[in-house]
Scaffold this active site. Structure first.
Site, short mmCIF file in Angstrom:
data_model
loop_
_atom_site.label_atom_id
_atom_site.label_comp_id
_atom_site.label_asym_id
_atom_site.label_seq_id
_atom_site.Cartn_x
_atom_site.Cartn_y
_atom_site.Cartn_z
N GLY A 1 -44.34 54.23 42.15
CA GLY A 1 -45.68 53.67 42.09
C GLY A 1 -45.61 52.26 41.56
O GLY A 1 -44.66 51.89 40.88
N GLY A 2 -46.63 51.45 41.86
CA GLY A 2 -46.62 50.06 41.41
C GLY A 2 -45.39 49.34 41.92
O GLY A 2 -45.06 49.38 43.11
N ASP A 3 -44.66 48.69 41.01
CA ASP A 3 -43.46 47.94 41.39
C ASP A 3 -42.20 48.61 40.87
O ASP A 3 -41.20 47.94 40.62
CB ASP A 3 -43.55 46.50 40.89
CG ASP A 3 -43.69 46.43 39.37
OD1 ASP A 3 -43.86 47.50 38.74
OD2 ASP A 3 -43.61 45.33 38.81
N GLU A 4 -42.24 49.93 40.73
CA GLU A 4 -41.10 50.68 40.19
C GLU A 4 -40.44 51.53 41.28
O GLU A 4 -41.11 52.27 42.00
CB GLU A 4 -41.54 51.58 39.03
CG GLU A 4 -42.04 50.80 37.83
CD GLU A 4 -42.51 51.71 36.71
OE1 GLU A 4 -42.54 51.24 35.55
OE2 GLU A 4 -42.85 52.87 36.98
N LEU B 1 -39.59 45.45 39.35
CA LEU B 1 -39.68 44.09 39.88
C LEU B 1 -40.30 43.17 38.82
O LEU B 1 -41.43 43.40 38.39
CB LEU B 1 -40.52 44.06 41.16
CG LEU B 1 -40.08 44.99 42.29
CD1 LEU B 1 -40.94 44.76 43.52
CD2 LEU B 1 -38.59 44.78 42.62
#
Length: 375
Positions: A193-196, A153
């Site tokens: 994880g995160g925006d992945e 993202l």
């Protein structure tokens, strides 16, 4: 506990079983479970279990879920023990039951937390690797391809930093649902994880359908995200695509190839997608090597500072100078700032390099002042 004879007829049971298991598991003394409960699937399953022990003479276990009149569906572990006379003749089977409902529920919860992302409910990295191996094995048998989409993202960090982590979490949940809506139920979307996110598209054939799915994800994520009446956010997505078996033949390598293709999409302007190519692999190796060398460059004094004078248009005299850092590698020669500055920013080495340049420039300015006699 229930004891059965060699004809599968119940010949003994204790009182505990009458209150702890479903009626379908309790036979009338002198009858088989099928006779006591005709047309009942649970009774049939237990009967066949007992019958198999009598036939083989071997102990066995079975787990079975049965509805209880007052306690909902309960899961029971039934252990069947073959019983013999002193002569060695099989005389029956002792069935010992344990209610393991709570244990199974705890195991399911532990499996869920270990396999799924707690925020979005999507498979996590561990489950993704399992799904990848399953899809690769299926593709080998069917001689079909699969595609892996690595979705990152764009500008998510800005949303998180500006509107807060709570809004950021809401955006991730909505983004996950939008990606889900763009793919088939047979496909998989996972959160690393995160925006992945990673998408596995099974039974992939031609490129045009693959491009259509990828473009639909980009369009869906480019739509505004609304959080009540007060907040809204706009992001985009950069997507890398790798295809099995052309690009790689194992799960880890496929994800790595898609990741590299995603970085290429991000570098070309974001909000688009890129296919993995062999040249990307070479670029990735060079990039990793350069990052390794960059970490050593400060310690080994490989950086140099060049000063570009800035002159006054009216007088033509140099009034100040711009300090420019250059990297002179002993093997690679002069490395272009266009290559190492973005890597330094990405690896957070840029601050250390900037501090070093500042100290060098300050010392040089001091020497110039001393030589010129200025205060």
């Amino acid at each position: 506990d229930v004891r059965y004879d060699t004809q599968c007829r119940a010949c003994f049971m204790n009182q505990a079983i009458l209150s702890s298991v479903a009626p379908a598991a309790v036979a009338i003394i002198g009858e088989t479970l099928i006779q006591s409960h005709p047309d009942n699937e649970d009774a049939m399953q237990i009967h066949q279990f007992i019958e198999q022990i009598i036939k083989t003479g071997n102990d066995a276990e079975i787990e079975i879920s049965m509805p209880h009149p007052s306690a909902g569906t309960r899961i029971h572990l039934i252990r069947g023990v073959a019983e013999y006379e002193y002569s060695g003749e099989l005389v029956g089977v002792l069935a010992i039951g344990h209610d393991i409902t709570e244990r199974k529920q705890m195991e399911q919860q532990m499996f869920y937390h270990a396999s799924y992302d707690s925020l979005t409910g999507l498979p996590n990295r561990r489950m993704l690797n399992n799904r990848m191996r399953e899809e690769i094995a299926k593709a080998e048998r069917s001689h079909q391809g699969i595609a892996v989409l690595f979705v990152d993202l764009d500008r998510f960090k800005e949303v998180n930093d500006t509107l807060g982590h709570e809004i950021g979490d809401c955006l991730l949940v909505e983004a996950a649902q939008r990606i889900r809506n763009c793919i088939r139920t047979s496909d998989t979307v996972a959160r690393l994880g995160g925006d992945e996110f990673v998408v596995i598209l099974s039974s992939v054939g031609d490129v045009p359908p693959l491009e259509r799915v990828t473009q639909s994800i980009i369009v869906a994520l480019a739509q505004p995200f609304y959080f009540g009446y007060e907040y809204s956010a706009y992001i985009s997505a950069s997507i890398g695509i790798a295809v099995y078996p052309q690009d790689a033949k194992d799960a880890e390598s496929l994800i790595g190839c898609a990741d590299q293709a995603m970085y290429a999409a991000k570098e070309s302007g974001r909000n688009n997608f890129n296919f993995f190519t062999a040249s990307m692999q070479e670029q990735a190796h060079q990039r990793l090597r350069l990052i390794g060398c960059l970490r050593e460059a400060l310690d080994k004094n490989q950086f140099e500072v060049y000063y570009q004078p800035i002159t006054c248009v009216m007088s033509g005299k140099a009034i100040k100078a711009e300090a420019l850092v250059r990297w002179h590698h002993p093997e690679l020669g002069m490395v272009s700032p266009a290559l190492f500055i973005p890597l330094a920013e990405e690896t957070d080495l840029i601050q250390d390099i900037g501090s070093w340049v500042f100290r060098q420039a300050a010392n040089t300015a001091k020497r110039w002042n001393e030589l010129s006699g200025d205060d």
